[in-house]
Design an enzyme around this catalytic site. Structure first.
Site, mmCIF file in Angstrom:
data_model
loop_
_atom_site.group_PDB
_atom_site.id
_atom_site.type_symbol
_atom_site.label_atom_id
_atom_site.label_comp_id
_atom_site.label_asym_id
_atom_site.label_seq_id
_atom_site.Cartn_x
_atom_site.Cartn_y
_atom_site.Cartn_z
ATOM 1 C CD GLN A 26 -2.378 1.381 2.752
ATOM 2 O OE1 GLN A 26 -3.484 1.857 2.798
ATOM 3 N NE2 GLN A 26 -1.748 1.004 3.842
ATOM 4 C CB SER A 151 4.721 0.249 13.304
ATOM 5 O OG SER A 151 3.531 -0.076 13.989
ATOM 6 C CD GLU A 153 0.660 -2.775 16.998
ATOM 7 O OE1 GLU A 153 1.046 -3.623 17.813
ATOM 8 O OE2 GLU A 153 -0.527 -2.446 16.884
ATOM 9 C CE1 TYR A 179 4.883 -5.146 11.668
ATOM 10 C CE2 TYR A 179 3.821 -3.550 13.113
ATOM 11 C CZ TYR A 179 4.383 -3.875 11.894
ATOM 12 O OH TYR A 179 4.443 -2.933 10.904
ATOM 13 C CE LYS A 183 7.259 -2.008 11.072
ATOM 14 N NZ LYS A 183 7.909 -1.574 9.821
ATOM 15 C CG ASN A 217 -5.932 -9.151 5.732
ATOM 16 O OD1 ASN A 217 -5.563 -8.106 5.201
ATOM 17 N ND2 ASN A 217 -5.129 -10.168 5.912
ATOM 18 C CB THR A 220 -9.795 0.845 7.214
ATOM 19 O OG1 THR A 220 -8.635 0.098 6.833
ATOM 20 C CG2 THR A 220 -9.498 1.672 8.448
ATOM 21 C CE LYS A 222 -14.418 -8.463 8.366
ATOM 22 N NZ LYS A 222 -14.150 -9.253 9.573
ATOM 23 N NE ARG A 309 -5.351 -6.579 15.698
ATOM 24 C CZ ARG A 309 -6.252 -7.204 14.993
ATOM 25 N NH1 ARG A 309 -7.001 -8.130 15.542
ATOM 26 N NH2 ARG A 309 -6.411 -6.931 13.715
ATOM 27 N N PRO A 310 -4.301 -6.723 22.015
ATOM 28 C CG PRO A 310 -2.000 -6.896 22.254
ATOM 29 C CD PRO A 310 -3.106 -7.007 21.245
HETATM 30 P P1 GDP Z 1 -4.162 -2.870 13.417
HETATM 31 O O1 GDP Z 1 -4.211 -1.530 14.048
HETATM 32 O O2 GDP Z 1 -2.965 -3.004 12.614
HETATM 33 O O3 GDP Z 1 -4.396 -3.976 14.391
HETATM 34 O O4 GDP Z 1 -5.295 -2.890 12.296
HETATM 35 P P2 GDP Z 1 -6.627 -3.737 12.058
HETATM 36 O O5 GDP Z 1 -7.340 -2.973 10.993
HETATM 37 O O6 GDP Z 1 -6.359 -5.157 11.759
HETATM 38 O O7 GDP Z 1 -7.429 -3.665 13.435
HETATM 39 C C1 GDP Z 1 -7.778 -2.449 14.048
HETATM 40 C C2 GDP Z 1 -8.700 -2.705 15.223
HETATM 41 O O8 GDP Z 1 -9.973 -3.103 14.716
HETATM 42 C C3 GDP Z 1 -8.230 -3.826 16.158
HETATM 43 O O9 GDP Z 1 -8.326 -3.394 17.498
HETATM 44 C C4 GDP Z 1 -9.232 -4.944 15.914
HETATM 45 O O10 GDP Z 1 -9.484 -5.706 17.083
HETATM 46 C C5 GDP Z 1 -10.468 -4.168 15.492
HETATM 47 N N1 GDP Z 1 -11.419 -4.969 14.703
HETATM 48 C C6 GDP Z 1 -12.741 -5.093 14.928
HETATM 49 N N2 GDP Z 1 -13.317 -5.882 14.017
HETATM 50 C C7 GDP Z 1 -12.325 -6.289 13.175
HETATM 51 C C8 GDP Z 1 -12.317 -7.126 12.024
HETATM 52 O O11 GDP Z 1 -13.329 -7.659 11.588
HETATM 53 N N3 GDP Z 1 -11.107 -7.310 11.407
HETATM 54 C C9 GDP Z 1 -9.961 -6.707 11.859
HETATM 55 N N4 GDP Z 1 -8.819 -6.894 11.197
HETATM 56 N N5 GDP Z 1 -9.948 -5.918 12.959
HETATM 57 C C10 GDP Z 1 -11.114 -5.707 13.608
#
Ligand code: GDP
Length: 356
Positions: A26, A151, A153, A179, A183, A217, A220, A222, A309-310
């Site tokens: 991206q 990042s 993170e 991760y 980083k 995946n 945003t 998704k 996530r944490p």
């Molecule tokens: P990240 O910041 O790199 O973890 O980006 P993500 O887009 O994968 O996730 C962002 C947040 O959205 C995380 O806290 C996820 O738990 C939350 N989340 C809620 N629903 C979803 C889902 O259907 N897919 C993903 N990937 N994250 C989700």
């Protein structure tokens, strides 16, 4: 003299040569467009896969004359575990002015099951920095500049004890994911090569870069992809996990400008790049449904299989004051506009999908 012979184009004059590791991702795709528009000659390395995975840069690659100055772009495929010799050979051959390391390996679900998955992120940074250093020491081309993509993170809930949740360059690193640990190592390798070897090397600590080219995946994309498909009658439900999760999301196309600006300064340094505001998954979802005139309650379903996530990183925001003051950087695309751009793109994709 032979100059001006009819039909003979003058050789293109490139302002600079850039090498982008992770060009087909991206951020890499926006960066290559940005640099080509500036008259750079762009070389890119993209991770090897048995499927074609260069969709994000095919429009440049196939017809580089879409860009100013007869821009030239060359792609190479590699694997992230490649030895430094190969990177070194390529750097020696191209002798780039700027090297951007965007090589990344990040998927939370994967790294939960396969803890070693993100480890390579630090190793690639190390190998690249070493390749650049040895190129400089052999050729004396010390003007070569290196950018390391970092990042948010690297931060965690313990990163700032004061309760001030806007992270800047002085906030403490205390990652809550493997991760993030990797980083951090990439960040410190970069600082080390700057301080110990005098390399012009910069870290950009980026908060979530998003765009219509984000992977499907990530939450945003998704959401916006589902909204596009629902609008076109191709899908009826959207399964989401934690709706209250929040992030500092910004437009990847804005962030690449900050990256480039870092390498144009008089001295190398580290910068946080973010919007300084956070929004929940809920808000993205509602903004997207509202934009296409649909009622989200009719489509969104909670899915408790989606890994959480944490918790701590949820509240963090990027304080880009330094990038604004020193680099003069400013984001052009705000939160709503970003979501709308992504929905627009996904409606177009869904239309094409429908025709097929
Ligand atoms: P990240 O910041 O790199 O973890 O980006 P993500 O887009 O994968 O996730 C962002 C947040 O959205 C995380 O806290 C996820 O738990 C939350 N989340 C809620 N629903 C979803 C889902 O259907 N897919 C993903 N990937 N994250 C989700």
């Amino acid at each position: 003299s032979g100059s001006g012979t009819k039909g003979e184009a003058p050789p293109p004059q490139y302002s600079k040569v850039a090498l982008i590791i992770g060009i087909a991702g991206q951020v890499g795709s926006y960066l290559s467009e940005f640099l080509l528009d500036k008259g750079y000659e762009v070389y890119g390395m993209s991770v090897r896969s048995s499927n074609f995975n260069t969709q994000r840069v095919d429009h440049i690659y196939i017809n580089p004359r879409n860009y100013a100055h007869n821009a030239r772009m060359k792609l190479r495929c590699s694997i992230l575990t490649d030895s430094s010799l190969c990177l070194r050979r390529w750097i020696d051959a191209i002798s780039p002015d700027e090297v951007y390391n965007l090589a990344d390996q990040y998927e939370v679900a994967v790294s939960l099951e396969t803890p070693e998955y993100p480890d390579i992120v630090a190793t690639v940074a190390f190998r690249l920095l070493e390749a650049v250093r040895s190129h400089v020491s052999v050729t004396g081309r010390s003007h070569i500049r290196y950018f390391q993509s970092g990042s948010s993170e690297v931060f965690g809930p313990q990163s700032d004890k004061s309760g001030y949740l806007r992270m800047n360059e002085k906030s403490q690193f205390h990652p809550w994911s493997l991760y993030g640990v990797s980083k951090c190592a990439a960040h410190w390798y970069t600082v080390y090569y700057r301080e110990a070897h005098g390399l012009f090397a910069c870290n950009g600590i980026l908060f979530n870069p998003e765009s219509p080219r984000q992977d499907w995946n990530f939450v945003t994309r998704k959401i916006t992809r589902a909204v596009g498909r629902i609008k076109m009658g191709l899908q009826s439900k959207l399964f989401l996990g934690n709706l209250l999760a929040s992030r500092d999301w910004g437009f990847a196309g804005d962030y690449v400008e900050a990256m480039w600006m870092m390498l144009q300064q008089g001295k190398p340094d580290d910068y946080v790049v973010g919007m300084g505001e956070s929004h929940t998954v809920d808000e993205i979802m509602m903004t997207a449904f509202e934009y296409v005139g649909l009622e989200w309650r009719d489509y969104v379903v909670y899915d408790n299989e989606i890994p959480l996530r944490p918790a701590g990183v949820d509240q963090l925001r990027g304080d880009a004051t330094k990038a604004k003051e020193v680099l003069g950087w400013k984001a052009k695309v705000g939160f709503e506009k970003l979501v709308e751009m992504m929905v627009d793109e996904d409606i177009e994709l869904a239309k094409r999908e429908k025709v097929l």
